[in-house]
Scaffold this motif. Structure first.
Motif, PDB file in Angstrom:
ATOM      1  N   LEU A  56       0.842  -1.440  -0.165  1.00 13.68           N
ATOM      2  CA  LEU A  56       0.073   0.017  -0.026  1.00 13.68           C
ATOM      3  C   LEU A  56       0.818   1.205   0.068  1.00 13.68           C
ATOM      4  CD1 LEU A  56      -2.886  -1.079   2.584  1.00 13.68           C
ATOM      5  CD2 LEU A  56      -2.933  -1.163  -0.137  1.00 13.68           C
ATOM      6  N   THR A  57       0.533   2.189  -0.740  1.00 14.57           N
ATOM      7  CA  THR A  57       1.130   3.530  -0.986  1.00 14.57           C
ATOM      8  C   THR A  57       0.626   4.433   0.086  1.00 14.57           C
ATOM      9  OG1 THR A  57      -0.365   4.304  -2.331  1.00 14.57           O
ATOM     10  CG2 THR A  57       1.453   3.409  -3.247  1.00 14.57           C
ATOM     11  N   TRP A  58       1.152   5.503   0.387  1.00 13.95           N
ATOM     12  CA  TRP A  58       0.780   6.268   1.487  1.00 13.95           C
ATOM     13  C   TRP A  58      -0.786   6.906   1.177  1.00 13.95           C
ATOM     14  CZ3 TRP A  58      -0.883  11.429   0.383  1.00 13.95           C
ATOM     15  CH2 TRP A  58      -0.559  11.899  -0.894  1.00 13.95           C
ATOM     16  N   TRP A  59      -1.057   7.237  -0.144  1.00 14.67           N
ATOM     17  CA  TRP A  59      -2.165   7.811  -0.325  1.00 14.67           C
ATOM     18  C   TRP A  59      -3.364   6.611  -0.241  1.00 14.67           C
ATOM     19  CZ3 TRP A  59      -3.840   5.076  -4.704  1.00 14.67           C
ATOM     20  CH2 TRP A  59      -2.794   5.004  -5.589  1.00 14.67           C
ATOM     21  N   ALA A  60      -2.877   5.338  -0.615  1.00 11.78           N
ATOM     22  CA  ALA A  60      -3.865   4.168  -0.098  1.00 11.78           C
ATOM     23  C   ALA A  60      -4.179   4.200   1.243  1.00 11.78           C
ATOM     24  CB  ALA A  60      -3.279   2.967  -0.913  1.00 11.78           C
ATOM     25  N   ILE A  61      -3.016   4.329   1.980  1.00  9.12           N
ATOM     26  CA  ILE A  61      -3.162   4.086   3.448  1.00  9.12           C
ATOM     27  C   ILE A  61      -4.068   4.934   3.914  1.00  9.12           C
ATOM     28  CG2 ILE A  61      -1.957   4.100   5.802  1.00  9.12           C
ATOM     29  CD1 ILE A  61       0.531   2.813   4.175  1.00  9.12           C
ATOM     30  N   GLY A  62      -3.812   6.249   3.635  1.00 11.58           N
ATOM     31  CA  GLY A  62      -4.734   7.314   4.294  1.00 11.58           C
ATOM     32  C   GLY A  62      -6.379   7.116   3.741  1.00 11.58           C
ATOM     33  N   ALA A  63      -6.584   6.957   2.438  1.00  9.66           N
ATOM     34  CA  ALA A  63      -7.861   6.787   1.958  1.00  9.66           C
ATOM     35  C   ALA A  63      -8.477   5.381   2.591  1.00  9.66           C
ATOM     36  CB  ALA A  63      -7.749   6.418   0.498  1.00  9.66           C
ATOM     37  N   SER A  64      -7.622   4.469   2.661  1.00  7.53           N
ATOM     38  CA  SER A  64      -8.251   3.362   3.548  1.00  7.53           C
ATOM     39  C   SER A  64      -8.635   3.481   4.908  1.00  7.53           C
ATOM     40  CB  SER A  64      -7.356   2.023   3.174  1.00  7.53           C
ATOM     41  OG  SER A  64      -7.770   1.009   3.789  1.00  7.53           O
ATOM     42  N   LEU A 286       8.002   2.974   8.018  1.00  6.94           N
ATOM     43  CA  LEU A 286       7.504   4.155   8.785  1.00  6.94           C
ATOM     44  C   LEU A 286       7.325   5.451   7.820  1.00  6.94           C
ATOM     45  CD1 LEU A 286       7.081   5.240  11.475  1.00  6.94           C
ATOM     46  CD2 LEU A 286       9.540   5.606  11.480  1.00  6.94           C
ATOM     47  N   LYS A 287       8.236   5.613   7.071  1.00  5.71           N
ATOM     48  CA  LYS A 287       7.781   7.264   6.041  1.00  5.71           C
ATOM     49  C   LYS A 287       6.402   6.769   5.604  1.00  5.71           C
ATOM     50  CE  LYS A 287       9.621  10.113   2.776  1.00  5.71           C
ATOM     51  NZ  LYS A 287      10.900  10.409   1.802  1.00  5.71           N
ATOM     52  N   THR A 288       6.163   5.711   4.955  1.00  5.14           N
ATOM     53  CA  THR A 288       4.890   5.765   4.243  1.00  5.14           C
ATOM     54  C   THR A 288       3.869   5.787   5.172  1.00  5.14           C
ATOM     55  OG1 THR A 288       6.235   4.390   2.440  1.00  5.14           O
ATOM     56  CG2 THR A 288       3.672   4.192   2.553  1.00  5.14           C
ATOM     57  N   ALA A 289       3.725   4.854   6.090  1.00  5.79           N
ATOM     58  CA  ALA A 289       2.744   4.882   7.077  1.00  5.79           C
ATOM     59  C   ALA A 289       2.472   6.075   7.635  1.00  5.79           C
ATOM     60  CB  ALA A 289       3.167   3.899   8.407  1.00  5.79           C
ATOM     61  N   ARG A 290       3.539   6.922   8.022  1.00  8.50           N
ATOM     62  CA  ARG A 290       3.289   8.294   8.585  1.00  8.50           C
ATOM     63  C   ARG A 290       2.495   9.125   7.641  1.00  8.50           C
ATOM     64  NH1 ARG A 290       8.777   9.196  12.274  1.00  8.50           N
ATOM     65  NH2 ARG A 290       7.766   8.742  14.456  1.00  8.50           N
ATOM     66  N   SER A 291       3.121   9.213   6.475  1.00 10.44           N
ATOM     67  CA  SER A 291       2.334   9.974   5.252  1.00 10.44           C
ATOM     68  C   SER A 291       0.932   9.676   5.382  1.00 10.44           C
ATOM     69  CB  SER A 291       3.434   9.854   3.914  1.00 10.44           C
ATOM     70  OG  SER A 291       4.646  10.185   4.283  1.00 10.44           O
ATOM     71  N   GLY A 292       0.721   8.254   5.373  1.00  9.36           N
ATOM     72  CA  GLY A 292      -0.677   8.061   4.876  1.00  9.36           C
ATOM     73  C   GLY A 292      -1.563   8.517   6.208  1.00  9.36           C
ATOM     74  N   ILE A 293      -1.137   8.510   7.381  1.00  4.66           N
ATOM     75  CA  ILE A 293      -1.738   8.799   8.552  1.00  4.66           C
ATOM     76  C   ILE A 293      -1.979  10.162   8.626  1.00  4.66           C
ATOM     77  CG2 ILE A 293      -1.795   9.014  11.033  1.00  4.66           C
ATOM     78  CD1 ILE A 293      -0.250   6.277  10.968  1.00  4.66           C
ATOM     79  N   SER A 555       8.718  17.459   6.020  1.00  5.30           N
ATOM     80  CA  SER A 555       7.476  17.438   5.550  1.00  5.30           C
ATOM     81  C   SER A 555       6.302  17.143   6.305  1.00  5.30           C
ATOM     82  CB  SER A 555       7.366  16.560   4.231  1.00  5.30           C
ATOM     83  OG  SER A 555       7.755  15.283   4.541  1.00  5.30           O
ATOM     84  N   PHE A 556       6.684  16.014   7.094  1.00  5.93           N
ATOM     85  CA  PHE A 556       5.517  15.593   8.121  1.00  5.93           C
ATOM     86  C   PHE A 556       5.274  16.531   9.282  1.00  5.93           C
ATOM     87  CE2 PHE A 556       4.172  13.463  12.112  1.00  5.93           C
ATOM     88  CZ  PHE A 556       3.099  12.804  11.603  1.00  5.93           C
ATOM     89  N   THR A 557       6.336  17.036   9.731  1.00  7.25           N
ATOM     90  CA  THR A 557       6.105  18.199  10.757  1.00  7.25           C
ATOM     91  C   THR A 557       5.416  19.331  10.359  1.00  7.25           C
ATOM     92  OG1 THR A 557       8.508  17.389  11.581  1.00  7.25           O
ATOM     93  CG2 THR A 557       7.571  19.476  12.354  1.00  7.25           C
ATOM     94  N   VAL A 558       5.720  19.713   9.075  1.00  9.35           N
ATOM     95  CA  VAL A 558       4.993  20.937   8.699  1.00  9.35           C
ATOM     96  C   VAL A 558       3.578  20.755   8.354  1.00  9.35           C
ATOM     97  CG1 VAL A 558       4.587  22.521   6.480  1.00  9.35           C
ATOM     98  CG2 VAL A 558       6.784  21.792   7.292  1.00  9.35           C
ATOM     99  N   GLY A 559       3.193  19.543   7.914  1.00  9.63           N
ATOM    100  CA  GLY A 559       1.776  19.169   7.776  1.00  9.63           C
ATOM    101  C   GLY A 559       1.132  18.842   9.124  1.00  9.63           C
ATOM    102  N   ALA A 560       1.979  18.163  10.032  1.00 11.02           N
ATOM    103  CA  ALA A 560       1.296  18.264  11.500  1.00 11.02           C
ATOM    104  C   ALA A 560       1.034  19.407  11.994  1.00 11.02           C
ATOM    105  CB  ALA A 560       2.079  17.431  12.306  1.00 11.02           C
ATOM    106  N   VAL A 561       1.687  20.588  12.263  1.00 13.96           N
ATOM    107  CA  VAL A 561       1.746  21.805  12.490  1.00 13.96           C
ATOM    108  C   VAL A 561       0.437  22.606  11.887  1.00 13.96           C
ATOM    109  CG1 VAL A 561       2.707  24.211  12.605  1.00 13.96           C
ATOM    110  CG2 VAL A 561       4.153  22.155  13.262  1.00 13.96           C
ATOM    111  N   LEU A 562       0.287  22.292  10.484  1.00 11.38           N
ATOM    112  CA  LEU A 562      -0.704  22.961   9.745  1.00 11.38           C
ATOM    113  C   LEU A 562      -2.104  22.357  10.420  1.00 11.38           C
ATOM    114  CD1 LEU A 562      -1.789  24.757   7.364  1.00 11.38           C
ATOM    115  CD2 LEU A 562      -1.367  22.837   5.988  1.00 11.38           C
TER     116      LEU A 562
END
Length: 575
Positions: A56-64, A286-293, A555-562
């Protein structure tokens, strides 16, 4: 301007609606079939079947994550709660966005570092087999009796409300469609969920647009912005995020508890200690999982627009004379769970088919995800451990498929027998799910939290949280029957509830506060038991953890702060 007369809208689908739905069905089924056959290994490898390991890619994880989470309990249950109590119910969605950030930073690294694929496996690895087996059985019962059953029943209300089909027939159709998707394995579920989310968001936004526009038209105006402005003025009491003690809905969302109390336990347990949810990320790096979440957290911010605003709009329209008969149940009682289906019947032909597909997508995706988790837990943590330790990969996959079919059958039977009793008669289906899940959430979360971050925590301490947490939840639920808790009302920790059977008012602890009390007692009990056993020389095995695991990329940190900044703005505006 003279008030327009209400129009009767009949629950039915036209040919164009069925064509649109058929297109959706063919797309989902065809894509799922293609994914299923792309890798033959899925048919025999249990980890690939249950987890889609590395696929599963990050977008598939997030969407799922979102497709599996957003279901009938949101579209029907949460919209119904929006009708009754307003925007405050959105706290479950918006606080979930913050919770997902915490899970991505602190929970997922622990799972992945220690190669944990199921929640009972974590308990077995961190504590012992007894704790793991007890919790495996708990989770199976919870998923079948509360989750599968409630989603089937609420989903059938929605499908029946828009199509005019018999509700029991709808239950069977949803179950069969879900089984077909589930038997393809986690990979099929994960990638078809991307399509499901597209239909879910599209259909949801359409319903919101129609609802807001109609509110504007009823006041002689046009446009969704004017409709939203009218909502805030005509239903001002429905735009308060934090309830005061005199609010009639205080027992459901008790004041600041949604920011500093039991709401955190609900969300952290659901998003961080729940096989059904974490399973989507456990097969990735880990990177893919975090991006998906993180992607899922952004989508969570959008959900109240789709599932809560329509409920508030339905409330305003109901006050203007609409939906006077459509929202009555079989006993003539106003059923808030019918608010969303009533709105969907306002959609024009063709668009109603898209909304029908969106609802079905949300329901089927959630059912498939929960059924897959049931199959995973039963197969890997019960059958493989207790009945056949040497089972082949192919046999494990087949056992998992059989578990999916049996669990769905049980859920269908339960929804037919007790669905209306538990979630009909004007009850809020969403609140039912939250309260009864809360009977086990505090103990589970306490056990996971200390198991993660306190290496000294012992197995007996975990066993206390497992069993004791449930017992304490039942105790606090029944306590008002035997003791007067009026004295707690001064602190906001109890409120009046009418016992219809006894025709008597008693003071009950709000279930979110009840969860908070049980969690604190569980943690205290675990600390005392652990200290006692450590003093006797018992030193349990902790998990492999180091600080570098919790470091995030830029990138994750910026997204989380947003995400956090948007949440602060939302609560500031709608406090």
């Amino acid at each position: 301007m003279e008030e327009q007369q209400p129009v009767d809208y009949v629950a039915s689908l036209k040919n164009i609606d069925y064509i649109v739905f058929l297109i959706y069905f063919v797309i989902v089924a065809g894509y799922g079939y293609w994914i299923y056959h792309r890798k033959k290994r899925q048919q025999t490898d249990s980890k690939d079947f249950f987890l889609a390991e590395g696929s599963l890619t990050w977008w598939a994880i997030g969407a799922s994550l979102i497709a599996s989470n957003i279901s009938a309990e949101q579209f029907i249950g949460m919209s119904g709660s929006g009708f009754k109590m307003g925007l405050a119910i959105a706290t479950y969605e918006w606080m979930a966005a913050a919770t997902l950030i915490i899970v991505a930073v602190f929970f997922i690294p622990v799972y992945l570092k220690n190669k944990i694929y199921t929640m009972p496996q974590f308990l077995s690895q961190r504590y012992n087999g007894t704790v793991a087996m007890i919790m495996a059985v708990f989770w199976l019962l919870l998923y079948i009796v509360v989750n599968l059953m409630s989603i089937l029943y609420l989903g059938a209300i929605a499908i029946s409300g828009i199509s005019g089909l018999n509700i029991y027939f709808c239950i069977l159709l949803l179950a069969i469609f879900s089984i077909v998707i589930t038997l393809g394995g986690m990979k099929v579920i994960g990638y078809t969920d991307v399509i499901q989310v597209f239909f879910l968001v599209l259909g949801g936004l359409m319903a919101t647009y129609i609802a807001l526009n109609l509110v504007a038209e009823k006041s002689g105006q046009t446009g969704v912005l004017n409709g939203f402005s009218l909502l805030t003025s005509q239903a001002g009491d429905h735009f308060q995020m934090i309830f005061k003690r005199d609010n009639p809905n205080y027992m459901d969302l008790p004041g600041l508890t949604v920011l500093i109390g039991g709401m955190w336990i609900t969300n952290l347990n659901y998003w961080g200690c729940n096989q059904y949810i974490t399973q989507r990320a456990l097969g990735a790096d880990l990177k893919t999982a975090r991006s998906g979440i993180l992607f899922a957290a952004f989508l969570k911010l959008l959900m109240p627009v789709i599932v809560v605003l329509p409920g508030i709009a339905a409330y305003v329209l109901h006050q203007k004379g609409m939906f006077q008969t459509e929202m009555l149940d079989s006993k003539g009682i106003l059923d808030v769970n019918k608010a969303y289906p009533s709105l969907l019947n306002l959609l024009p032909d063709g668009m109603k088919g898209v909304a029908f597909a969106a609802l079905t997508a949300a329901i089927v995706a959630s059912l498939a995800g929960k059924a897959n988790s049931i199959g995973t837990i039963f197969t890997l943590d019960i059958y493989n451990k207790a009945f056949d330790k040497n089972a082949s990969e192919k046999k494990l996959v087949n056992v998992g498929k059989l578990a999916v079919i049996i669990s769905m059958f049980l859920a269908v039977v339960l929804s037919l027998i007790i669905g209306e009793k538990l979630m009909g008669e004007g009850k809020q289906g969403f609140q039912y799910i939250q309260e009864y899940t809360g009977f086990v959430s505090p103990g589970i979360f306490a056990m996971f939290l200390l198991g993660f971050f306190w290496k000294k925590t012992t197995s007996n301490a975990a066993l206390f949280a497992t069993v004791g947490g449930f017992v304490l939840s039942v105790f606090f639920k029944l306590l008002p029957k035997f003791a007067d808790l009026t004295f707690l009302s001064g602190f906001g920790f109890s409120g009046p509830v009418l016992d219809k059977e006894a025709n008597k008012i008693f003071y009950e602890i709000p279930f979110l506060d009840r969860m908070g009390f049980v969690f604190l007692i569980c943690v205290l009990g675990m600390v005392i038991i652990t200290k006692y056993e450590n003093a006797k020389g018992i030193q349990p095995k902790g998990l492999e953890i180091d600080r570098s695991m919790f470091k995030t990329n830029t990138s994750f940190t910026v997204g989380a702060v947003l995400v956090c900044g948007i949440l602060v703005a939302l609560y500031t505006v709608f406090w």
